[in-house]
Write a protein that holds these residues in place. Structure first.
Motif, mmCIF file in Angstrom:
data_model
loop_
_atom_site.group_PDB
_atom_site.id
_atom_site.type_symbol
_atom_site.label_atom_id
_atom_site.label_comp_id
_atom_site.label_asym_id
_atom_site.label_seq_id
_atom_site.Cartn_x
_atom_site.Cartn_y
_atom_site.Cartn_z
ATOM 1 N N THR A 1 67.656 56.509 75.711
ATOM 2 C CA THR A 1 67.601 55.055 75.500
ATOM 3 C C THR A 1 66.268 54.576 74.948
ATOM 4 N N THR A 2 65.422 55.498 74.472
ATOM 5 C CA THR A 2 64.155 55.083 73.887
ATOM 6 C C THR A 2 64.410 54.001 72.832
ATOM 7 N N PRO A 3 63.746 52.857 72.948
ATOM 8 C CA PRO A 3 63.996 51.795 71.964
ATOM 9 C C PRO A 3 63.699 52.260 70.537
ATOM 10 N N ILE A 4 64.537 51.857 69.622
ATOM 11 C CA ILE A 4 64.340 52.213 68.218
ATOM 12 C C ILE A 4 64.334 50.943 67.381
ATOM 13 N N LEU A 5 63.277 50.795 66.591
ATOM 14 C CA LEU A 5 63.204 49.671 65.653
ATOM 15 C C LEU A 5 63.325 50.250 64.250
ATOM 16 N N LEU B 1 61.410 53.489 62.810
ATOM 17 C CA LEU B 1 62.101 54.447 61.967
ATOM 18 C C LEU B 1 62.457 53.869 60.602
ATOM 19 N N ASP B 2 61.992 54.577 59.562
ATOM 20 C CA ASP B 2 62.425 54.240 58.202
ATOM 21 C C ASP B 2 63.729 54.998 57.968
ATOM 22 N N LEU C 1 56.039 42.434 63.055
ATOM 23 C CA LEU C 1 56.288 43.775 63.560
ATOM 24 C C LEU C 1 55.765 43.901 64.990
ATOM 25 N N VAL C 2 54.546 43.382 65.211
ATOM 26 C CA VAL C 2 53.939 43.479 66.537
ATOM 27 C C VAL C 2 54.796 42.749 67.573
ATOM 28 N N ASP D 1 67.830 49.249 68.279
ATOM 29 C CA ASP D 1 67.654 48.049 69.097
ATOM 30 C C ASP D 1 67.296 46.837 68.250
ATOM 31 N N ASP D 2 66.658 47.090 67.124
ATOM 32 C CA ASP D 2 66.293 45.966 66.265
ATOM 33 C C ASP D 2 66.162 46.489 64.843
ATOM 34 N N TYR D 3 66.138 45.564 63.911
ATOM 35 C CA TYR D 3 66.197 45.922 62.508
ATOM 36 C C TYR D 3 65.234 45.027 61.766
#
Lengths: 446, 224
Positions: free
Chosen positions: B72-76, B50-51, B108-109, B96-98
């Protein structure tokens, strides 16, 4: 606060000077008036002269009238006691008294003044007869001086003193708002441009000045805000195209050329990030009131930078020397560590290890095994955009100035020392003493 | 693995999508929060990239509303905002991460993989790094396809390291995993286990490395 050099005479001096000149003119006029009055009334002057001489007897209880020397410059002088009762023993009223009298006679070349004065000594009245001849003004001088003292000096000096005190106090009071403004201007901080001077309700002139200064501050502030938001926005806007360039490069076939370009882009990235950090550190818009363990942040930075260290075949160590609790901003302290470690990566050669630590007490340090810092450079290394070697293009020289600004935002200090053998040790000291609660907000440094 | 990329720069989005697709991810892409809503009704995504600055709103509002609905879908979060408080705000919102722009594709991978490997994430139970393969359901460890014998303790340790390949696993996490297996653990039990695991992997000619990060923990690196 630093005491600044001030110019020009003080208010007290100016007022004193003006009042003194004013009083002098007034005194001269007054003296002239007194002298003119008495010289035009010679009888009164003679009367005063005898009274003055008699008062000398009154002041010294054991002096006999014969011992009186008379006024200076008298051609002749005599004085003796007169006893009215003895003078007339048959008088039924032995306690009778004499009247004071003065007689002035014009002789051929002089003036003779004679008379009797009643004086009071030891509770009983005495009478003294005096006579003098004078052929000049000189014998009158003490009288004139005495008159000047009682009629000019005595009223004027206290008046002058009172006026001086009143004027100085009044002027001080009136200028108080100016002093207040001066103190506030002195405290103004280029980093925190939102502060304004308190506008005094009176006097109007000072109020106008303070308001004009506030308007000027507002204009400066607006410019600063525009400049900072421009820097910040420019940095943000640069990041998306930089990402595109970086990802596009990764898709190109591998070559030396690609590697070089990738290196250039990564330096540009770092620069953009540092510009943002510096802009943010400058505005100090963050809360340093969270209670943190510096060791936690130290472990984070070592964890986060280990992959980078691994790819450079270097080792990052972390040591926790304990009791490193501070009140601060976690991300800001992370950036302090980050920039110090980055700096160590850049300046220590090859595969030498880098040692990161927290404590003992509220401090963190990063040690490298590079060449250290030569004495001449010590004063420069924390300056923005300073680089030892401008031909190297591995950084813009912002890292250590970010460290310094962020440390200062925590009321901390950065120091660096060369270690025996080799390497530099950077230490950031935070404020001693844990705050009572976690709501310590940033205060304006005074 | 189906990822949803929400990014309003077309050029950047296509680069990210191509890069991730090369790594075996299925990537859908959209530009606005509205499209996200529509797509999520049709597809169950395993991870959202997500931007934050989107044409029709702030990406953080999506994070918050998803977490409120206990999704709870992970969001980066991928963003150009990398300033002092931004990361904290993003993670506090429930991301979950930034990841701050610009970034390199491998980073990113690896972050995507790490998020998908998390317990509860729907990635398969097989963890791999280099020539090491571990099936977390059968607890089988394979190096270059050959089964390697290891104690439960070592396997447990390796699982923790593999779940966060390339990232440092703090000592306390690893120690806890040992404590959970036995009551009495000597102070240097962790060192001893790591040392035995290293030896075992070396014997089996594994090309991964377990590095000690002095004062912090351990990390497993894939071959460079």
């Amino acid at each position: 606060m630093k005491k600044h050099e001030t110019a020009g005479p003080t208010l007290l001096r100016q007022l004193t000077y003006r009042l003194a000149v004013f009083t002098l003119i007034f005194a001269i006029l007054d003296v002239g008036l007194v002298v003119w009055t008495y010289t035009s009334q010679p009888e009164a002057l003679g009367e005063q002269l005898l009274t003055l001489e008699a008062s000398k007897l009154e002041r010294s209880p054991f002096l006999s009238p014969d011992e009186l020397t008379g006024p200076p410059g008298a051609r002749s002088w005599s004085a003796r006691a007169v006893y009215p009762a003895r003078a007339n023993p048959d008088h039924p009223n032995r306690s009778g008294s004499l009247m004071d009298w003065t007689r002035r006679e014009r002789l051929e070349h002089s003036i003779r003044i004679s008379g009797v004065r009643r004086i009071e000594r030891g509770g009983s009245p005495e009478w003294v007869w005096m006579e003098l001849e004078a052929d000049s003004i000189r014998p009158y001088i003490p009288v004139i001086l005495n008159e000047l003292l009682t009629h000019v000096a005595l009223p004027l000096v206290p008046l002058l003193a009172l006026m001086l005190i009143f004027n100085v106090l009044a002027a001080r009071r009136i200028l108080q708002p100016l002093r207040q403004a001066e103190r506030e201007i002195e405290r103004l901080d280029a980093e925190k441009m939102t502060t304004r001077l308190t506008e005094p309700s009176a006097p109007r002139e000072v109020n106008a000045l303070v308001r004009a200064v506030n308007r000027a501050l507002q204009r400066l502030d607006d410019t600063m805000v525009r400049l900072r938001s421009f820097t910040s926005n420019a940095a943000h806007e640069l990041r998306t195209p930089l990402s595109i360039i970086q990802l596009s490069l990764e898709r190109l076939p591998e070559s030396d050329h690609r590697t070089e370009l990738q290196l250039d882009v990564s330096q540009l990235n770092r620069l953009v990030g540092q510009m943002l950090d510096l802009t943010r550190a400058d505005t100090m818009e963050f809360d340093t009131g969270t209670i943190l363990d510096l060791a936690d942040i130290g472990r984070d930075i070592v964890s986060d930078m280990t992959p980078m260290a691994y790819s450079a075949n270097r080792e990052l160590h972390f040591d926790d020397f304990g009791s490193a609790m501070v009140s601060g901003h976690a991300e800001a302290i992370y950036r302090i560590y980050r920039n110090l470690v980055d700096n160590a990566f850049l300046h220590a050669p090859g595969e030498s290890p880098i040692e990161v630590s927290a404590g003992p007490g509220p401090q963190i340090s990063v040690r490298d095994y590079g060449p250290g810092i030569c004495e001449a450079d010590l004063s420069n290394i924390f300056e923005p955009l300073w680089r030892k070697d401008r031909r190297r293009n591995d950084g813009a020289g912002l890292g250590l100035s970010i460290v310094k600004r962020l440390a200062e935002a925590h009321h901390g200090t950065v120091s660096v020392q060369n270690m025996n053998g080799s390497g530099a040790l950077f230490t950031v000291h935070f404020q001693e003493g844990m705050p009572e609660s976690g709501d310590l907000k940033q205060t304006l440094p005074s | 693995m189906r990822l949803l990329l929400i990014e309003d720069s077309k050029r950047l989005a296509s680069l990210i999508r191509d890069g991730l697709q090369d790594q075996g991810f299925a990537v859908d892409w959209c530009e606005t929060l509205n499209e996200v809503k529509l797509l999520r009704q049709l597809v169950q995504y395993d991870l959202l990239l997500l931007d934050l600055g989107l044409p029709d709103g702030d990406g953080l509002s999506l994070v918050r509303s998803m977490r409120r609905r206990e999704d709870t879908t992970p969001i980066l979060i991928i963003t150009a905002h990398g300033e002092l408080d931004d990361r904290v705000v993003g993670l506090d919102a429930g991301a979950d991460d930034y990841l701050c722009k610009p970034f390199q594709l491998p980073e990113l991978v690896s972050r995507c993989r790490a998020l998908l490997r998390r317990p509860g994430a729907s990635l398969s139970t097989v963890l791999s790094a280099g020539n090491v393969l571990f099936d977390s359901s059968t607890r089988a460890l394979l190096v270059s396809g050959n089964l390697v014998d290891a104690t439960a303790r070592e396997i447990n340790l390796l699982e923790h390291l593999l779940r966060r390949t390339g990232q440092v696993v703090p000592r306390p996490v690893l120690e806890n995993s040992l404590y959970s297996m036995e009551n009495a653990v000597t102070p240097n039990a962790l060192e001893a286990s790591v040392s035995r695991l290293r030896k075992r992997l070396k014997m089996a000619a594994a090309n991964v490395q377990i590095r000690t990060v002095h004062g912090v923990g351990y990390v497993l690196f894939e071959p460079k």
